[in-house]
Design an enzyme around this catalytic site. Structure first.
Site, PDB file in Angstrom:
ATOM      1  CG  HIS A 105      -1.913   1.098   1.253  1.00  0.00           C
ATOM      2  ND1 HIS A 105      -3.026   1.118   0.439  1.00  0.00           N
ATOM      3  CD2 HIS A 105      -1.969   2.228   1.998  1.00  0.00           C
ATOM      4  CE1 HIS A 105      -3.723   2.212   0.685  1.00  0.00           C
ATOM      5  NE2 HIS A 105      -3.106   2.899   1.623  1.00  0.00           N
ATOM      6  CG  HIS A 130     -10.325   4.459   2.717  1.00  0.00           C
ATOM      7  ND1 HIS A 130     -10.919   4.717   3.914  1.00  0.00           N
ATOM      8  CD2 HIS A 130      -8.989   4.568   2.940  1.00  0.00           C
ATOM      9  CE1 HIS A 130     -10.000   4.995   4.830  1.00  0.00           C
ATOM     10  NE2 HIS A 130      -8.816   4.912   4.253  1.00  0.00           N
TER      11      HIS A 130
END
Length: 702
Positions: free
Chosen positions: A34, A80
């Site tokens: 990430h 998200h």
């Protein structure tokens, strides 16, 4: 997730010792997929990110693009995804909060949001539950902070069932003299944390986002999801404006993935510095927090500012004025990134090694197979009704009516059109804004589907009279360790890069989200774009006026691969052939010129659902259309880069189009009915009938 043995060996070799527990957890998060883009960064060099209009490209919290010499916009996008599966409301809400703070950290004021959402099949109760929670989270957060959500997309596909995607983009506005970056400026400057107090929510969010979702993720991973407070974010927005007004900020970074540890280490590393931080100075809302909890908490509504010593007190005064907490947590320094706790060093590492030292992955990629042509027989009425009522092509009014899309008084064209328009009188221009992707396209053909996504977004802007200016991407994929998944991901990167280059649209930033995989399998490769354009002239809407005749402008692809109609009727087909690069660029510029012409009274992009859906969307309660096409493929193919044009001057249209094909479709009528003739078959639908077909989301969700 834990630091792998190989990574730990690298850390030990660099430090000359075993890492402390706080260092190990910090490396685990900052070296996660990430944060470090370990599987995707080797591919991202394919993008062209430069242009005369580009002030700051990839690598900062948001990109900066010039509208003129004095007026800049910021453009950023983030995902998200995992949090929105575990907790759809808070996951989506904090996605909005994060991308807005990325905007603030560049010195900009947020003026518009886009939401691009992807869920499992609409007929599944779980998909509708996620949709309802995500939309509510975006609406509540965006409405409360006073930033309008003006554009986006909502898609449904069976392979998102175990892993929905929530991609949110933000546009900000600033003058050239207010620009701030995330690059530390000088040793001795103080690091000041402003905003909410730090708690234990969101711990390990970066590592959580870098692994496949487990079957029990909704319960076991709940602590990794942040909890947002939009009213504090609104105070932070206004406080940030005041700080920039008084020129008190040397550099800034919002606290997102990997929390304080990520923001502070990346800020100083970018400037070639280290830091000295006392973790006990961080204002906390929970007792007995340990060092790694303070470092890695992803509590929301927090910013880290670099401030000269003489300005610290004024910064704290302004924070107090806006009822925000603040703390001097340390300073920019020469040497290592050092954090102390209880008077003892718990982190002492080279900042560049921490922020940029993660090794890249070398993964195998397998290209997908190309579908053969096996077209079904068409019943025109059944096909039309299935496509127009499909949740992917149906009206998304149920979604965007929950958003305040006019707060701020800049929205000149609201959601529901090809692109939103924002007034920017500071630059004497309008800014067009669009976003989205199509999972059916990229499932059928990752490379060509991604080219089509870029082509379609540029066409959306051109249809409103805007020239594409820049784009950011959110590249979503499954587990990259699977060769077929990584092959599809590589295809969407290359496809976007090639088409954006052909259209001279720089890719100025973005986000990568991998490991979107669950017990139900990997998601489709999903290359969400958020693209902006500049419009100086007129901007026609999509609704028919009844004043002119109808024409199709653009290149015909002649195939149904990735189309909505095949989803319903079965069969297969290769993906439509897109124009060559030069022809694609010509088509976009031609569409822009046509849209801006005074004889053009309506323009609408042809994409999802094809010409059938485009025409259904253009019919109004007062104006219909009488249209004839040669065959069913012409009615349902989804080749992008085409528009339906209503014009009062056919000769002017053809002159503007030049070598771009123009095909007559028919005429407008005053009976509010869409009449279609296709190779001897005819159907007719009134505006009310079409509205009923297109209202499936509201019918099922209200």
């Amino acid at each position: 997730m834990t630091l792998s043995d190989a990574d730990r060996d690298l850390v030990v070799a660099e430090l000359g010792r075993d890492p402390t527990p706080a260092e190990e957890i910090l490396f685990e998060n900052l070296w996660s997929e990430h944060c470090a883009y370990r599987s995707s960064r080797p591919l991202l060099s394919a993008f062209d990110s430069e242009g005369d209009q580009v002030v700051i490209g990839p690598g900062d919290d948001a990109a900066v693009v010039a509208l003129d010499d004095d007026t800049y916009i910021t453009l950023g996008i983030e995902s998200h995804n995992h949090p929105s599966y575990v907790d759809p409301y808070d996951g989506a809400a904090t996605g909005v909060g994060g991308i807005v703070r990325d905007t603030l950290s560049m010195g900009a004021y947020p003026i518009a949001l886009a939401d691009c959402l992807y869920f499992g099949d609409f007929d599944r109760e779980h998909s509708r539950y996620l949709l309802d929670g995500v939309v509510e989270g975006i609406a509540d957060y965006g409405n409360a902070i006073g930033v309008p959500t003006v554009t986006g997309s909502t898609s449904f596909h069976e392979n998102y069932e175990g892993n929905p995607l929530v991609n949110v983009a933000c546009v900000g506005l600033l003058s050239a003299d207010r620009l701030v970056t995330a690059e530390a400026q000088e040793a001795g400057n103080k690091l000041v944390l402003v905003g909410s107090s730090t708690g234990r929510d969101g711990l390990g969010g970066a590592s959580f986002a870098s692994e496949d979702l487990a079957e029990d993720a909704e319960t076991e991973d709940r602590p990794a999801v942040q909890v947002g407070d939009p009213y504090t974010e609104k105070l932070l927005i206004e406080c940030n404006e005041a700080l920039i007004d008084e020129d008190l900020v040397e550099s800034a970074r919002d606290l997102g993935a990997a929390g304080l540890g990520g923001a502070s280490s990346e800020l100083v590393a970018k400037g070639g510095f280290g830091a000295e931080i006392d973790l006990e100075n961080v204002h906390q809302r929970e007792p007995n927090m340990n060092a790694f909890e303070i470092l890695l908490s992803e509590s929301q509504e927090r910013m880290c500012y670099e401030v000269t010593p003489e300005n610290v007190e004024r910064v704290r005064e302004l924070a107090a004025r806006f009822d925000l907490g603040s703390a001097v947590i340390g300073e920019v320094a020469e040497g290592n990134y050092v954090c102390t706790f209880d008077g003892e060093p718990v982190v002492d590492v080279p900042p560049e090694f921490l922020a940029e030292g993660a090794p890249m992955n070398d993964l195998d990629a397998v290209e997908p197979e190309v579908a053969e042509r096996d077209l079904p027989a068409f019943d025109l009425e059944d096909a039309f009704e299935a496509v127009v009522a499909d949740p992917n092509t149906a009206s998304k009014r149920w979604v965007y009516r929950q958003y305040d899309h006019e707060v701020g008084l800049r929205t000149a064209r609201r959601p529901g059109d090809d692109a939103a328009l924002l007034d920017v009188p500071e630059a004497d221009a309008k800014l067009a804004f669009t976003g989205g992707a199509d999972p059916n396209w990229t499932t059928a053909a990752p490379y060509d589907g991604a080219r089509a996504v870029a082509f379609e977004n540029a066409t959306n802007l051109a249809a409103k009279g805007a020239s594409p200016l820049a784009t950011v991407d959110c590249l979503n994929g499954g587990n990259p360790e699977k060769p077929d998944v990584y092959g599809g991901f590589k295809g969407i990167v290359d496809g976007l890069a090639d088409m954006c280059r052909a259209l001279s649209v720089p890719v100025v930033g973005g986000n990568v989200s991998l490991y979107n995989d669950s017990v139900s399998g990997p998601i489709p490769p999903t290359p969400t774009l958020a693209m902006v354009g500049k419009a100086d002239g007129s901007s026609p809407g999509l609704s028919l006026s009844g004043e002119g005749d109808l024409f199709l402008v653009g290149f015909d692809g002649g195939a149904l691969g990735g189309s909505t109609v095949l989803e319903h009727l079965g069969g297969s087909d290769a993906f439509p052939a897109l124009p060559e690069d030069a022809d694609a660029a010509t088509a976009v510029e031609t569409i822009r010129a046509v849209a801006a012409d005074e004889s053009t009274v309506a323009v609408h992009d042809v994409s999802h659902g094809g010409l059938a859906v485009a025409l259904a969307e253009m019919v109004t309660d007062d104006v219909g259309a009488d249209v004839s096409v040669s065959d069913a493929v012409s009615l349902f193919e989804e080749t992008p880069g085409r528009v339906v044009v209503e014009t009062t001057d056919e000769a002017a249209l053809r002159d503007l189009a030049g070598d771009v094909p123009v095909v007559g479709l028919g005429t407008t009528t005053d009976d509010a009915t869409l009449s279609l003739a296709v190779d001897g078959d005819e159907v007719a639908y009134g505006a009310d009938d079409i509205a009923d077909l297109r209202d499936v989301l509201a019918r099922e969700l209200d």
